[in-house]
Design an enzyme around this catalytic site. Structure first.
Site, PDB file in Angstrom:
ATOM      1  N   CYS A  20       0.849  -1.203   0.000  1.00 47.53           N
ATOM      2  CA  CYS A  20       0.000   0.000   0.000  1.00 47.53           C
ATOM      3  C   CYS A  20       0.878   1.245   0.000  1.00 47.53           C
ATOM      4  CB  CYS A  20      -0.937   0.008   1.205  1.00 47.53           C
ATOM      5  SG  CYS A  20      -0.090   0.289   2.764  1.00 47.53           S
ATOM      6  N   CYS A  23       3.085   1.873   2.920  1.00 44.93           N
ATOM      7  CA  CYS A  23       4.337   1.096   2.905  1.00 44.93           C
ATOM      8  C   CYS A  23       5.453   1.937   2.288  1.00 44.93           C
ATOM      9  CB  CYS A  23       4.168  -0.175   2.087  1.00 44.93           C
ATOM     10  SG  CYS A  23       2.948  -1.329   2.705  1.00 44.93           S
ATOM     11  N   ASP A 428      13.245  28.499 -30.332  1.00 43.39           N
ATOM     12  CA  ASP A 428      14.485  28.756 -31.055  1.00 43.39           C
ATOM     13  C   ASP A 428      14.180  28.558 -32.547  1.00 43.39           C
ATOM     14  OD1 ASP A 428      17.330  28.868 -31.668  1.00 43.39           O
ATOM     15  OD2 ASP A 428      17.182  26.694 -31.923  1.00 43.39           O
ATOM     16  N   ASP A 628      17.294  23.417 -29.161  1.00 48.74           N
ATOM     17  CA  ASP A 628      18.014  22.194 -29.517  1.00 48.74           C
ATOM     18  C   ASP A 628      19.517  22.298 -29.352  1.00 48.74           C
ATOM     19  OD1 ASP A 628      18.515  23.937 -31.685  1.00 48.74           O
ATOM     20  OD2 ASP A 628      18.867  22.224 -33.010  1.00 48.74           O
ATOM     21  N   ASP A 632      20.952  27.389 -26.451  1.00 45.71           N
ATOM     22  CA  ASP A 632      19.629  27.480 -25.837  1.00 45.71           C
ATOM     23  C   ASP A 632      19.638  27.016 -24.372  1.00 45.71           C
ATOM     24  OD1 ASP A 632      18.418  28.212 -28.335  1.00 45.71           O
ATOM     25  OD2 ASP A 632      18.500  26.110 -28.927  1.00 45.71           O
TER      26      ASP A 632
END
Length: 737
Positions: A20, A23, A428, A628, A632
């Site tokens: 559960c 736990c 970008d 990318d 950036d």
């Protein structure tokens, strides 16, 4: 010693024995108290613990502490491979116990509800209930005792207490019925409640276990892409090795139809490779000597030999798998509140049960203590900490799994919560809106030129020899329809262009100013072409023969086919879209107009992008940054939600909270829609989990009895408790659709 002194290392270890959400909280508390553990996060939904360990941490000591609380943590990487087998074995055992308890509970239910007056009915129910409780449900008592040893309580504590009390009371009334009869109290038995409660809770856990397995299918599919064995060439001989045993620098042979096992560079051979699992593109890619290949992709045509550059956990595919594992194990901010509630939930429920028992007992009504005992049992049975604990992680797992199947890798749960709040998207330009690769837009030759094909063949031959980045674009444009002419005296003029001789004619390709300085005369026929393309910010390259311009070539980074549509979809979602680029103003303006962006900034350095983003945040905007490249990275790190393109640099993907594997902007609206659906599902799950408890516990305690004479049967409470957990998991799995 602090983490500042000893650098913390992240480890992901499977956890077994959890039944559960409480736990998970208990194990997490235990882990955090251990020496050398910088941080610990235990996820009940995928049964893993993610720990940051300092150098002085002793894994075996940590494992021993977890085992002492009645659970186990797998620290041996070799045994991790057997985890699925361990979980399958546990699931089969749970299924067997559920079916067996159901077979025995059914006659108990029938006798208790409809035929309780038959001779020896109580004895038959006792005989059938005893194995249900102490054989098929024994784990409840084992776990409850382990928790008690550490002065803790969990869901098993509730089940063991409620069924244990009901069983003892019913057994007493079966074998010594006259003790209550002589005191004017009917000696009722509740064996049907005990048997059916155990069955329903086992059934609920079995369904949860099966449902949770479904949320990990995306991860299993990715892991299935990894090749198990590899053919290594050593000393001219071929030998088969396990993929895990291959080292960087070794030479690997991949035959047609085989999976490429590791990342590397082709040394010899050429083939078409299906990289759809990475790029989403169905068309196989032509791979030749010097090209990169990636683990999990499929070699289709010829045999290739490649040198291993990345192995084990460093391959691109392994990194994807690791990101999903970490994401599915992460907790959303709302989960921290749920964890706190779960930690105190069981003690509060037990306290309410005891209070209900005492209030009923001293109420003075007929059979008051009997009612008190039933109220105590029912309160313990109906409580749903599992539903609370599963509400967030199951939705996160399903959401992240769905994202992975769409090619969207979401790094952490926090990203899922931020997604619906995003109102501004920064894009970008190069590699994000555009393909990030120069391509020829148009070639115009002198209208009065003869032997046009020959001139283009000379152009192809010269650009094939050139190392300039733009030369590749010309070669790619021409080599499908033309063959190279023979050329002599090829020369490269750094930063200016190239020149060569062919059939006694001198040819040059390069910048206009350089060609003019070489005595080439300008012509009117090309002015409109160059003005038009220069106005748009495209690169224009010139071709001359002897002292005349004979051709002009326009080259640009082409816009991806899906970019304009994706930007339109984002705007329809109410998002404000901005474009940031280091390119010149003309190029940025022309491109922004084509894709429908009204907010753009050109000539942006990395720090400029970061400052621009911070300025938007200062205005109260929630900003997503999509990029990318290394340039950036600063903006990605500062953004509320950072998204990297899968074809970008490693650093961009490391910094970003999400990665678009297909590098397609259409995935951004898909991702933001997915985050909204996931957060909506979390809220629905939490609502229902709280409603079950807020309504169920007071009814179980008997709050409706004074007004309506209604008492909730413990058996019905058990069914409601099981239903709550199953409904939460089922609701989360709707995300997979």
């Amino acid at each position: 010693m602090s983490a500042n002194t000893l650098k913390a290392k992240k480890n992901e270890w499977p956890v077994t024995g959890m039944s559960c959400a409480a736990c998970a909280t208990s194990i997490e508390d235990t882990l955090k108290k251990q020496s050398g553990v910088h941080s610990a996060n235990v996820n009940f939904a995928n049964h893993t613990a993610i720990l940051e360990l300092e150098k002085n941490a002793d894994p075996k000591s940590i494992q021993k502490a977890v085992r002492a609380t009645g659970y186990d943590i797998i620290i041996d990487p070799q045994k991790e491979q057997d985890l699925e087998a361990i979980q399958l074995k546990a699931y089969k055992s749970l299924k067997k116990n559920t079916i067996a308890s159901g077979i025995l509970a059914f006659p108990v239910f029938v006798i208790g509800m409809f035929f309780h007056e038959i001779p020896y009915g109580n004895y038959m129910m006792w005989a059938l209930t005893t194995p249900v409780l102490f054989i098929f449900g024994r784990q409840f008592f084992i776990n409850a005792l382990r928790q008690l040893k550490h002065q803790k309580a969990n869901m098993d504590t509730l089940v063991a207490l409620s069924t244990g009390v009901a069983y003892l009371y019913s057994s007493f009334n079966t074998f010594l019925p006259e003790w209550l009869s002589q005191r004017g109290i009917s000696p009722h038995v509740y064996f049907e409640a005990v048997a059916v409660i155990v069955f329903f809770i086992l059934l609920g856990r079995m369904l949860e276990s099966g449902a949770k397995a479904g949320t990990g299918q995306a991860l299993k599919k990715l892991m299935g892409l990894q090749a198990d064995e590899v053919t290594v060439i050593s000393g001219g001989n071929e030998q088969i090795k396990k993929t895990a045993e291959v080292n960087i620098g070794e030479l690997v042979l991949v035959k047609p139809g085989q999976k490429i096992p590791l990342d590397g560079k082709i040394i010899s051979g050429n083939s078409y490779v299906d990289e759809s699992m990475l790029t989403g593109e169905p068309i196989p890619i032509d791979k030749q000597s010097g090209d990169q290949v990636f683990a999990g992709t499929i070699n289709q045509a010829g045999s290739i030999k490649f040198e291993v550059e990345k192995a084990g956990e460093d391959t691109f595919l392994s990194q994807i798998i690791q990101r999903i594992k970490e994401a599915q194990g992460s907790k959303a901010p709302v989960q921290k509140l749920v964890d706190k509630i779960t930690a105190i939930f069981v003690p509060i429920v037990i306290s309410i049960g005891v209070l209900a028992f005492l209030i009923w007992g001293f109420s003075g009504i007929e059979d008051s203590w009997l009612h008190g005992m039933l109220a105590f049992i029912t309160v313990l049975v109906i409580a749903c900490p599992c539903a609370l604990g599963l509400a967030t992680p199951t939705a996160i797992m399903a959401g992240i799994g769905k994202g992975a199947s769409m090619g969207i890798l979401i790094k952490d749960a926090e990203s899922l919560e931020i997604g619906p709040k995003v109102d501004t998207v920064l894009l970008d330009k190069t590699g994000t809106i555009t393909a990030g690769k120069p391509a020829v837009l148009e070639i115009l030759l002198d209208p009065g030129l003869n032997e046009i094909d020959k001139k283009l063949s000379v152009l192809l031959a010269m650009e094939s020899e050139s190392e300039h980045p733009l030369a590749e674009a010309v070669v790619q444009h021409l080599n499908k329809a033309h063959k190279k002419s023979s050329i002599d005296n090829f020369q490269s003029h750094t930063g200016k262009g190239v020149s060569a001789m062919s059939d006694a004619n001198h040819y040059a390709i390069g910048q206009k100013d350089w060609l003019l300085s070489q005595g080439v005369k300008t012509n009117d026929w090309m002015q409109d072409f160059e003005n038009n393309h220069l106005e748009k910010g495209n690169i224009v390259v010139y071709l001359s023969e002897n002292d005349k311009f004979i051709g002009v070539i326009s080259i640009a980074d082409q816009i991806k086919e899906s970019s304009a549509k994706a930007i339109s979809q984002m705007k329809e979602m109410g998002l404000e879209v901005h474009m940031l680029t280091g390119d010149q103003e003309k190029t940025a303006a022309a491109l922004a107009e084509k894709v429908g962006i009204s907010h753009f900034k050109a000539k942006m350095l990395p720090e400029d992008k970061g400052n621009y983003l911070k300025a938007l945040q200062a205005k109260g905007r929630t900003v997503a940054m999509v990029g990318d490249g290394i340039n950036d990275s600063e903006a990605l790190a500062l953004a509320d939600l950072s998204i990297a393109m899968g074809k970008g640099t490693d650093i961009a993907m490391d910094v970003a909270k999400a990665t678009l594997i297909h590098s397609d902007l259409k995935q951004i609206p898909q991702m933001l829609s997915l985050t909204k659906d996931t957060v909506k599902t979390i809220r629905q799950n939490l609502f229902w989990a709280f409603i079950y408890n807020i309504i169920g516990i007071p009814i179980a305690a008997g709050i409706l009895f004074p007004a309506f004479g209604f008492l909730l049967n413990p058996m019905i409470a058990g069914a409601a408790m099981a239903l709550s957990s199953v409904s939460v998991v089922t609701n989360s799995l709707r995300l997979n659709r």
